[in-house]
Design a protein around this motif. Structure first.
Motif, PDB file in Angstrom:
ATOM      1  N   PRO A 105       0.812  -1.225   0.000  1.00  0.00           N
ATOM      2  CA  PRO A 105       0.000   0.000   0.000  1.00  0.00           C
ATOM      3  C   PRO A 105       0.844   1.274   0.000  1.00  0.00           C
ATOM      4  O   PRO A 105       0.429   2.291  -0.569  1.00  0.00           O
ATOM      5  CB  PRO A 105      -0.806  -0.130   1.312  1.00  0.00           C
ATOM      6  N   GLU A 106       2.014   1.234   0.646  1.00  0.00           N
ATOM      7  CA  GLU A 106       2.873   2.426   0.646  1.00  0.00           C
ATOM      8  C   GLU A 106       3.374   2.738  -0.759  1.00  0.00           C
ATOM      9  O   GLU A 106       3.482   3.913  -1.135  1.00  0.00           O
ATOM     10  CB  GLU A 106       4.050   2.225   1.609  1.00  0.00           C
ATOM     11  N   ILE A 107       3.651   1.712  -1.545  1.00  0.00           N
ATOM     12  CA  ILE A 107       4.067   1.941  -2.939  1.00  0.00           C
ATOM     13  C   ILE A 107       2.955   2.658  -3.698  1.00  0.00           C
ATOM     14  O   ILE A 107       3.206   3.614  -4.451  1.00  0.00           O
ATOM     15  CB  ILE A 107       4.424   0.610  -3.631  1.00  0.00           C
ATOM     16  N   ASP A 108       1.711   2.206  -3.506  1.00  0.00           N
ATOM     17  CA  ASP A 108       0.571   2.843  -4.182  1.00  0.00           C
ATOM     18  C   ASP A 108       0.452   4.314  -3.780  1.00  0.00           C
ATOM     19  O   ASP A 108       0.224   5.187  -4.620  1.00  0.00           O
ATOM     20  CB  ASP A 108      -0.725   2.110  -3.838  1.00  0.00           C
ATOM     21  N   THR A 109       0.613   4.587  -2.504  1.00  0.00           N
ATOM     22  CA  THR A 109       0.507   5.967  -2.009  1.00  0.00           C
ATOM     23  C   THR A 109       1.631   6.839  -2.557  1.00  0.00           C
ATOM     24  O   THR A 109       1.392   7.967  -3.014  1.00  0.00           O
ATOM     25  CB  THR A 109       0.538   5.982  -0.473  1.00  0.00           C
ATOM     26  N   LEU A 110       2.852   6.338  -2.525  1.00  0.00           N
ATOM     27  CA  LEU A 110       3.997   7.096  -3.038  1.00  0.00           C
ATOM     28  C   LEU A 110       3.826   7.396  -4.526  1.00  0.00           C
ATOM     29  O   LEU A 110       4.151   8.497  -4.995  1.00  0.00           O
ATOM     30  CB  LEU A 110       5.285   6.306  -2.806  1.00  0.00           C
ATOM     31  N   THR A 111       3.298   6.440  -5.263  1.00  0.00           N
ATOM     32  CA  THR A 111       3.066   6.629  -6.702  1.00  0.00           C
ATOM     33  C   THR A 111       2.029   7.719  -6.940  1.00  0.00           C
ATOM     34  O   THR A 111       2.185   8.558  -7.838  1.00  0.00           O
ATOM     35  CB  THR A 111       2.617   5.306  -7.354  1.00  0.00           C
ATOM     36  N   MET A 167      16.983   6.506   4.715  1.00  0.00           N
ATOM     37  CA  MET A 167      16.286   7.370   3.757  1.00  0.00           C
ATOM     38  C   MET A 167      15.084   8.050   4.407  1.00  0.00           C
ATOM     39  O   MET A 167      14.803   9.230   4.161  1.00  0.00           O
ATOM     40  CB  MET A 167      15.844   6.559   2.541  1.00  0.00           C
ATOM     41  N   ALA A 168      14.368   7.295   5.242  1.00  0.00           N
ATOM     42  CA  ALA A 168      13.197   7.853   5.907  1.00  0.00           C
ATOM     43  C   ALA A 168      13.596   8.945   6.913  1.00  0.00           C
ATOM     44  O   ALA A 168      12.905   9.958   7.036  1.00  0.00           O
ATOM     45  CB  ALA A 168      12.426   6.743   6.616  1.00  0.00           C
ATOM     46  N   ARG A 169      14.697   8.738   7.615  1.00  0.00           N
ATOM     47  CA  ARG A 169      15.159   9.771   8.553  1.00  0.00           C
ATOM     48  C   ARG A 169      15.522  11.064   7.825  1.00  0.00           C
ATOM     49  O   ARG A 169      15.292  12.165   8.347  1.00  0.00           O
ATOM     50  CB  ARG A 169      16.355   9.246   9.346  1.00  0.00           C
ATOM     51  N   ALA A 170      16.089  10.942   6.641  1.00  0.00           N
ATOM     52  CA  ALA A 170      16.418  12.133   5.853  1.00  0.00           C
ATOM     53  C   ALA A 170      15.148  12.881   5.469  1.00  0.00           C
ATOM     54  O   ALA A 170      15.110  14.120   5.487  1.00  0.00           O
ATOM     55  CB  ALA A 170      17.197  11.730   4.604  1.00  0.00           C
ATOM     56  N   GLU A 171      14.099  12.147   5.143  1.00  0.00           N
ATOM     57  CA  GLU A 171      12.823  12.784   4.804  1.00  0.00           C
ATOM     58  C   GLU A 171      12.199  13.463   6.024  1.00  0.00           C
ATOM     59  O   GLU A 171      11.679  14.573   5.915  1.00  0.00           O
ATOM     60  CB  GLU A 171      11.857  11.739   4.230  1.00  0.00           C
ATOM     61  N   VAL A 172      12.256  12.809   7.172  1.00  0.00           N
ATOM     62  CA  VAL A 172      11.724  13.418   8.399  1.00  0.00           C
ATOM     63  C   VAL A 172      12.446  14.741   8.693  1.00  0.00           C
ATOM     64  O   VAL A 172      11.829  15.727   9.099  1.00  0.00           O
ATOM     65  CB  VAL A 172      11.864  12.456   9.591  1.00  0.00           C
ATOM     66  N   ALA A 173      13.747  14.763   8.453  1.00  0.00           N
ATOM     67  CA  ALA A 173      14.534  15.965   8.748  1.00  0.00           C
ATOM     68  C   ALA A 173      14.323  17.069   7.723  1.00  0.00           C
ATOM     69  O   ALA A 173      14.277  18.251   8.084  1.00  0.00           O
ATOM     70  CB  ALA A 173      16.022  15.603   8.811  1.00  0.00           C
ATOM     71  N   ASP A 174      14.175  16.715   6.445  1.00  0.00           N
ATOM     72  CA  ASP A 174      14.208  17.721   5.379  1.00  0.00           C
ATOM     73  C   ASP A 174      12.918  17.857   4.584  1.00  0.00           C
ATOM     74  O   ASP A 174      12.773  18.794   3.801  1.00  0.00           O
ATOM     75  CB  ASP A 174      15.340  17.403   4.397  1.00  0.00           C
ATOM     76  N   GLY A 175      11.975  16.939   4.729  1.00  0.00           N
ATOM     77  CA  GLY A 175      10.758  16.971   3.918  1.00  0.00           C
ATOM     78  C   GLY A 175       9.831  18.101   4.299  1.00  0.00           C
ATOM     79  O   GLY A 175       9.883  18.631   5.413  1.00  0.00           O
ATOM     80  N   ARG A 176       8.929  18.446   3.362  1.00  0.00           N
ATOM     81  CA  ARG A 176       7.951  19.504   3.610  1.00  0.00           C
ATOM     82  C   ARG A 176       6.521  18.972   3.637  1.00  0.00           C
ATOM     83  O   ARG A 176       5.716  19.435   4.435  1.00  0.00           O
ATOM     84  CB  ARG A 176       8.065  20.593   2.531  1.00  0.00           C
ATOM     85  N   ASP A 177       6.208  18.012   2.775  1.00  0.00           N
ATOM     86  CA  ASP A 177       4.849  17.495   2.712  1.00  0.00           C
ATOM     87  C   ASP A 177       4.512  16.738   4.003  1.00  0.00           C
ATOM     88  O   ASP A 177       5.200  15.770   4.352  1.00  0.00           O
ATOM     89  CB  ASP A 177       4.689  16.560   1.507  1.00  0.00           C
ATOM     90  N   PRO A 178       3.468  17.143   4.729  1.00  0.00           N
ATOM     91  CA  PRO A 178       3.169  16.516   6.026  1.00  0.00           C
ATOM     92  C   PRO A 178       2.890  15.021   5.927  1.00  0.00           C
ATOM     93  O   PRO A 178       3.297  14.249   6.802  1.00  0.00           O
ATOM     94  CB  PRO A 178       1.932  17.280   6.512  1.00  0.00           C
ATOM     95  N   GLN A 179       2.199  14.606   4.861  1.00  0.00           N
ATOM     96  CA  GLN A 179       1.883  13.186   4.717  1.00  0.00           C
ATOM     97  C   GLN A 179       3.139  12.362   4.417  1.00  0.00           C
ATOM     98  O   GLN A 179       3.296  11.248   4.939  1.00  0.00           O
ATOM     99  CB  GLN A 179       0.857  12.992   3.604  1.00  0.00           C
ATOM    100  N   GLN A 185       8.260   8.754   9.031  1.00  0.00           N
ATOM    101  CA  GLN A 185       8.388   8.442  10.458  1.00  0.00           C
ATOM    102  C   GLN A 185       7.839   7.053  10.758  1.00  0.00           C
ATOM    103  O   GLN A 185       8.394   6.308  11.581  1.00  0.00           O
ATOM    104  CB  GLN A 185       7.640   9.485  11.293  1.00  0.00           C
ATOM    105  N   SER A 186       6.759   6.670  10.065  1.00  0.00           N
ATOM    106  CA  SER A 186       6.201   5.334  10.229  1.00  0.00           C
ATOM    107  C   SER A 186       7.190   4.264   9.765  1.00  0.00           C
ATOM    108  O   SER A 186       7.324   3.212  10.397  1.00  0.00           O
ATOM    109  CB  SER A 186       4.891   5.205   9.451  1.00  0.00           C
ATOM    110  N   VAL A 187       7.893   4.548   8.651  1.00  0.00           N
ATOM    111  CA  VAL A 187       8.915   3.614   8.160  1.00  0.00           C
ATOM    112  C   VAL A 187      10.021   3.450   9.196  1.00  0.00           C
ATOM    113  O   VAL A 187      10.470   2.334   9.479  1.00  0.00           O
ATOM    114  CB  VAL A 187       9.492   4.102   6.817  1.00  0.00           C
ATOM    115  N   VAL A 188      10.458   4.566   9.772  1.00  0.00           N
ATOM    116  CA  VAL A 188      11.509   4.508  10.802  1.00  0.00           C
ATOM    117  C   VAL A 188      11.069   3.631  11.969  1.00  0.00           C
ATOM    118  O   VAL A 188      11.797   2.729  12.410  1.00  0.00           O
ATOM    119  CB  VAL A 188      11.863   5.924  11.305  1.00  0.00           C
ATOM    120  N   ASP A 189       9.856   3.866  12.455  1.00  0.00           N
ATOM    121  CA  ASP A 189       9.367   3.134  13.628  1.00  0.00           C
ATOM    122  C   ASP A 189       9.132   1.649  13.316  1.00  0.00           C
ATOM    123  O   ASP A 189       9.606   0.765  14.047  1.00  0.00           O
ATOM    124  CB  ASP A 189       8.065   3.765  14.130  1.00  0.00           C
ATOM    125  N   THR A 190       8.407   1.385  12.237  1.00  0.00           N
ATOM    126  CA  THR A 190       8.030   0.012  11.895  1.00  0.00           C
ATOM    127  C   THR A 190       9.242  -0.839  11.549  1.00  0.00           C
ATOM    128  O   THR A 190       9.414  -1.964  12.057  1.00  0.00           O
ATOM    129  CB  THR A 190       7.042  -0.001  10.720  1.00  0.00           C
TER     130      THR A 190
END
Length: 205
Positions: A105-111, A167-179, A185-190
């Protein structure tokens, strides 16, 4: 004679009056131009900010989505390879199914995000991404059986997850889109939890 003298006296006076009048007009026009520059909607003070400053996403979001899609795809492929084998510990089988259930499902969302952002997913050249398995690694997993296949899967997936977490930590630090940041962050935790579980399964095996 007095009449001639009067005419001579008036000429300079009239000239001065004309010059003064022209100067006043010029000053008024300059002042008008200055006021126009101050109130013009195209002046620097009232100009709109660049479009990218108000965008809901940035380059970090795009990079995260473009890289995480093939990363997830490989994790699902690795899980499929393991699930097709016999003699695998039920806990490892459950883990492989859990990975597929989360990352599909994450692939579908990212796409969908990339499509909404007007960005094409990248293709090829993913071998340099953190945690990606080489063709030789994948082939070794395909050829292994039972206990060896299980051991290889766990070792490879730990490395794979570690790359995804970075990669997910880099997005948490630098990303702008809240979703996108929330997914990262979910990827980091899971996946951090799954890494610990896989390390325990390896130690117990």
């Amino acid at each position: 004679m007095p009449h001639t003298l009067m005419k001579r006296a008036l000429v300079p006076a009239l000239s001065l009056a004309v010059v003064a009048g022209l100067t006043a007009c010029s000053d008024a026009e300059d002042a008008g131009h200055d006021m126009d520059a101050m109130t013009s909607p195209t002046s620097a003070q009232s100009s709109e900010p660049p479009a990218e400053d108000s965008a809901s996403f940035n380059d970090a979001d795009v990079t995260f989505a473009q890289m995480m899609i093939p990363h997830h795809e490989q994790a699902i492929a690795m899980s499929d390879v393991l699930l097709a084998k016999d003699g695998i510990d039920p806990e490892v089988v459950d883990l492989a199914r859990q990975i597929k259930a989360a990352q599909g499902p994450e692939i579908d969302t990212l796409t969908r995000w990339l499509d909404a952002w007007g960005v094409e997913p990248t293709s090829g050249g993913h071998g340099s991404m953190d945690g990606m398995m080489s063709e030789e690694d994948v082939q070794a997993l395909e050829e292994a059986q039972e206990a060896e296949a299980q051991r290889l899967f766990l070792k490879q997936m730990i490395v794979h997850h570690e790359g995804a977490v970075e990669m997910a930590r880099a997005e948490v630090a630098d990303g702008r889109d809240p979703q996108a940041v929330a997914m990262a962050q979910s990827v980091v935790d899971t996946q951090s939890d799954e890494i610990r579980a896989m390390e325990g399964l390896l130690a117990g095996g």
